[in-house]
Motif scaffolding. Structure first.
Motif, PDB file in Angstrom:
ATOM      1  N   THR A  22       0.818  -1.203   0.000  1.00  0.00           N
ATOM      2  CA  THR A  22       0.000   0.000   0.000  1.00  0.00           C
ATOM      3  C   THR A  22       0.858   1.262   0.000  1.00  0.00           C
ATOM      4  OG1 THR A  22      -0.175  -0.107   2.398  1.00  0.00           O
ATOM      5  CG2 THR A  22      -1.942  -1.130   1.139  1.00  0.00           C
ATOM      6  N   GLY A  23       2.132   1.107   0.332  1.00  0.00           N
ATOM      7  CA  GLY A  23       3.023   2.257   0.343  1.00  0.00           C
ATOM      8  C   GLY A  23       3.442   2.683  -1.044  1.00  0.00           C
ATOM      9  N   ASN A  24       4.023   1.764  -1.815  1.00  0.00           N
ATOM     10  CA  ASN A  24       4.529   2.113  -3.137  1.00  0.00           C
ATOM     11  C   ASN A  24       3.697   1.546  -4.269  1.00  0.00           C
ATOM     12  OD1 ASN A  24       5.254  -0.605  -3.376  1.00  0.00           O
ATOM     13  ND2 ASN A  24       7.367  -0.235  -2.765  1.00  0.00           N
ATOM     14  N   GLY A  25       2.661   0.788  -3.939  1.00  0.00           N
ATOM     15  CA  GLY A  25       1.787   0.247  -4.975  1.00  0.00           C
ATOM     16  C   GLY A  25       2.347  -0.950  -5.711  1.00  0.00           C
ATOM     17  N   GLY A  26       3.502  -1.422  -5.295  1.00  0.00           N
ATOM     18  CA  GLY A  26       4.116  -2.556  -5.960  1.00  0.00           C
ATOM     19  C   GLY A  26       3.303  -3.827  -5.761  1.00  0.00           C
ATOM     20  N   ALA A  27       3.135  -4.602  -6.815  1.00  0.00           N
ATOM     21  CA  ALA A  27       2.379  -5.847  -6.764  1.00  0.00           C
ATOM     22  C   ALA A  27       3.320  -7.031  -6.949  1.00  0.00           C
ATOM     23  CB  ALA A  27       1.296  -5.860  -7.831  1.00  0.00           C
ATOM     24  N   TYR A  28       3.069  -8.076  -6.234  1.00  0.00           N
ATOM     25  CA  TYR A  28       3.911  -9.267  -6.247  1.00  0.00           C
ATOM     26  C   TYR A  28       3.032 -10.486  -6.473  1.00  0.00           C
ATOM     27  CZ  TYR A  28       6.531  -5.687  -3.794  1.00  0.00           C
ATOM     28  OH  TYR A  28       7.121  -4.501  -3.454  1.00  0.00           O
ATOM     29  N   TYR A  29       3.553 -11.457  -7.219  1.00  0.00           N
ATOM     30  CA  TYR A  29       2.759 -12.624  -7.584  1.00  0.00           C
ATOM     31  C   TYR A  29       3.544 -13.907  -7.354  1.00  0.00           C
ATOM     32  CZ  TYR A  29      -0.283  -9.286  -9.938  1.00  0.00           C
ATOM     33  OH  TYR A  29      -1.128  -8.244 -10.221  1.00  0.00           O
ATOM     34  N   ALA A  30       2.826 -14.934  -6.944  1.00  0.00           N
ATOM     35  CA  ALA A  30       3.417 -16.266  -6.916  1.00  0.00           C
ATOM     36  C   ALA A  30       3.715 -16.691  -8.346  1.00  0.00           C
ATOM     37  CB  ALA A  30       2.453 -17.245  -6.260  1.00  0.00           C
ATOM     38  N   ASP A  31       4.775 -17.450  -8.543  1.00  0.00           N
ATOM     39  CA  ASP A  31       5.156 -17.871  -9.891  1.00  0.00           C
ATOM     40  C   ASP A  31       4.018 -18.608 -10.598  1.00  0.00           C
ATOM     41  OD1 ASP A  31       8.629 -18.665  -9.064  1.00  0.00           O
ATOM     42  OD2 ASP A  31       7.657 -16.762  -9.598  1.00  0.00           O
ATOM     43  N   SER A  32       3.235 -19.343  -9.833  1.00  0.00           N
ATOM     44  CA  SER A  32       2.176 -20.167 -10.425  1.00  0.00           C
ATOM     45  C   SER A  32       1.045 -19.346 -11.038  1.00  0.00           C
ATOM     46  CB  SER A  32       1.612 -21.112  -9.364  1.00  0.00           C
ATOM     47  OG  SER A  32       1.099 -20.375  -8.273  1.00  0.00           O
ATOM     48  N   VAL A  33       0.956 -18.064 -10.698  1.00  0.00           N
ATOM     49  CA  VAL A  33      -0.162 -17.256 -11.213  1.00  0.00           C
ATOM     50  C   VAL A  33       0.299 -16.069 -12.053  1.00  0.00           C
ATOM     51  CG1 VAL A  33      -1.549 -17.908  -9.208  1.00  0.00           C
ATOM     52  CG2 VAL A  33      -0.371 -15.693  -9.226  1.00  0.00           C
ATOM     53  N   LYS A  34       1.600 -15.873 -12.170  1.00  0.00           N
ATOM     54  CA  LYS A  34       2.114 -14.745 -12.936  1.00  0.00           C
ATOM     55  C   LYS A  34       1.609 -14.793 -14.371  1.00  0.00           C
ATOM     56  CE  LYS A  34       6.398 -13.690 -10.475  1.00  0.00           C
ATOM     57  NZ  LYS A  34       7.882 -13.790 -10.507  1.00  0.00           N
ATOM     58  N   GLY A  35       1.151 -13.661 -14.849  1.00  0.00           N
ATOM     59  CA  GLY A  35       0.651 -13.559 -16.211  1.00  0.00           C
ATOM     60  C   GLY A  35      -0.799 -13.970 -16.359  1.00  0.00           C
ATOM     61  N   ARG A  36      -1.373 -14.556 -15.307  1.00  0.00           N
ATOM     62  CA  ARG A  36      -2.777 -14.994 -15.367  1.00  0.00           C
ATOM     63  C   ARG A  36      -3.665 -14.240 -14.395  1.00  0.00           C
ATOM     64  NH1 ARG A  36      -4.167 -20.006 -13.920  1.00  0.00           N
ATOM     65  NH2 ARG A  36      -2.478 -20.261 -12.394  1.00  0.00           N
ATOM     66  N   PHE A  37      -3.118 -13.888 -13.236  1.00  0.00           N
ATOM     67  CA  PHE A  37      -3.899 -13.210 -12.196  1.00  0.00           C
ATOM     68  C   PHE A  37      -3.433 -11.762 -12.068  1.00  0.00           C
ATOM     69  CE2 PHE A  37      -5.031 -17.098  -9.317  1.00  0.00           C
ATOM     70  CZ  PHE A  37      -5.493 -17.772 -10.421  1.00  0.00           C
ATOM     71  N   ALA A  38      -4.347 -10.896 -11.633  1.00  0.00           N
ATOM     72  CA  ALA A  38      -3.991  -9.494 -11.414  1.00  0.00           C
ATOM     73  C   ALA A  38      -4.702  -8.965 -10.177  1.00  0.00           C
ATOM     74  CB  ALA A  38      -4.360  -8.654 -12.631  1.00  0.00           C
ATOM     75  N   ILE A  39      -3.949  -8.319  -9.323  1.00  0.00           N
ATOM     76  CA  ILE A  39      -4.501  -7.695  -8.111  1.00  0.00           C
ATOM     77  C   ILE A  39      -4.687  -6.208  -8.366  1.00  0.00           C
ATOM     78  CG2 ILE A  39      -2.207  -7.281  -7.106  1.00  0.00           C
ATOM     79  CD1 ILE A  39      -3.441  -7.873  -4.351  1.00  0.00           C
ATOM     80  N   SER A  40      -5.756  -5.669  -7.826  1.00  0.00           N
ATOM     81  CA  SER A  40      -5.986  -4.236  -7.937  1.00  0.00           C
ATOM     82  C   SER A  40      -6.817  -3.791  -6.737  1.00  0.00           C
ATOM     83  CB  SER A  40      -6.700  -3.885  -9.243  1.00  0.00           C
ATOM     84  OG  SER A  40      -7.970  -4.488  -9.295  1.00  0.00           O
TER      85      SER A  40
END
Length: 123
Positions: A53-71
């Motif tokens: 919530t500080g810098n807005g950076g989003a991180y993903y587990a390798d298993s969902v990268k490119g398929r899931f998106a957080i917003s």
């Protein structure tokens, strides 16, 4: 009373999409991370994605990268998870969570507030 309430789970065929929502209420302290985690039967709860919530950076587990998106929509205190190209191995109960202390946004140990979970089934 601090509360997170998930919605949007359901059943979908492989290759389909689902969108989850998490409504937050009662927070009086700032949060450091917001995230989504999942737990399949017989397995430990694991990371899906987290956002700082500080810098807005989003991180993903390798298993969902490119398929899931957080917003998030801060105006209505809602966190989202868009899930595309779903696979049977994505079947799990999905939990949203909030961290009121600093830490790694993909680690469940960072989070101290959890929703009740919503079921996602991919066949």
């Amino acid at each position: 009373h601090v509360q997170l309430v998930e919605s949007g789970g359901g059943s979908v065929q492989a290759g389909g999409s689902l969108s989850l929502s998490c409504s937050a209420s009662g927070f009086t302290d700032s949060t450091y991370c917001l995230g989504w985690f999942r737990q399949a039967p017989g397995k430990e709860r694991g990371e899906v994605t987290g956002i700082s919530t500080g810098n807005g950076g989003a991180y993903y587990a390798d298993s969902v990268k490119g398929r899931f998106a957080i917003s998030q929509d801060k105006a209505i205190n809602t966190l989202y998870l868009q899930m595309n190209s779903l696979k049977p191995e994505d079947t799990a109960t999905y939990y949203c969570a909030a961290a009121r202390r600093p830490g790694w946004c993909l680690s469940p140990a960072t989070y101290d507030i959890w929703g009740q979970g919503t079921q996602v089934t991919v066949s």
